[in-house]
Scaffold this motif. Sequence first.
Motif, PDB file in Angstrom:
ATOM      1  N   ARG A 159     -35.806   0.755   7.771  1.00 38.13           N
ATOM      2  CA  ARG A 159     -36.810   0.606   6.724  1.00 38.13           C
ATOM      3  C   ARG A 159     -36.371  -0.289   5.561  1.00 38.13           C
ATOM      4  O   ARG A 159     -37.188  -1.082   5.062  1.00 38.13           O
ATOM      5  N   PRO A 160     -35.098  -0.221   5.120  1.00 38.87           N
ATOM      6  CA  PRO A 160     -34.710  -1.151   4.049  1.00 38.87           C
ATOM      7  C   PRO A 160     -34.784  -2.618   4.472  1.00 38.87           C
ATOM      8  O   PRO A 160     -35.084  -3.494   3.664  1.00 38.87           O
ATOM      9  N   PRO A 179     -39.326  -3.340   5.208  1.00 36.64           N
ATOM     10  CA  PRO A 179     -40.138  -2.333   4.501  1.00 36.64           C
ATOM     11  C   PRO A 179     -41.614  -2.356   4.866  1.00 36.64           C
ATOM     12  O   PRO A 179     -42.316  -1.355   4.659  1.00 36.64           O
TER      13      PRO A 179
END
Length: 240
Positions: free
Chosen positions: A179-180, A183
């Motif tokens: 996710r980082p 995003p």
Amino acid sequence: MVSTRGIPGGRRERLRIETTAEIKRVALELMASGGPDAITLRAIAREMGMTANALYGYFATRDDLVTALIDDVYTALADAVDTAWRTAATAGPAARIHAWAEAFRGWALDHPEGFRLVYGDPVPGYRAPEGGAAPEAARRVCTGLAGLADAAWPYAQELYADSAFDWSDFDSGLLDKVRPAFPDLPPAGVALALRIWGHLHGLVSLEVYGHLRSQTLRPDKLFAQELAALVRSLSVPASS
């Protein structure tokens, strides 16, 4: 052979580096011939003409050695696919997906023992350290797979408009990696990354373990066709 020229610490340190590399090489050779349970410090010492006690000066336990091997192997794989992805940076999504996938297959065929160590049968009794044996390299491979899905997502997202996936369907450790980096990739996109992984890993595993030898003389063509079909199934233009 590991080059030790220019390494500080003198002859003793150079000898230690060379011996450590030989221990790792012999361990992988033993695994190739006898399976993952063939990796023992006693067997390695016997192959190298050393005593088992002498090996403890390099690796305190068998698990320490396996951890070092996994880290080396996983890092080499991550380097290979990352390099392919960066090299194709100016190409379109289809070409980048092909580049990553072909680098993965090429690495696996060039390093079958390493592939079997990280993706095959586990070493019996092995306990990885907290955080995993190769946390940074594992993160890079995971984000690379997510990158394939992210590249395809602008074309494939309509195919997954009715997806029932949500974030709770995935391991938190995986999401911490993905996710980082991406995003804007939704849960369905993460599921797509795992589907792509299944396609690539399945055929490569069959080839590495020799299960395709009696079925086809051209496993490279089979892989290329499967990859092209995968890209088409995601509605990614072949010329993109």
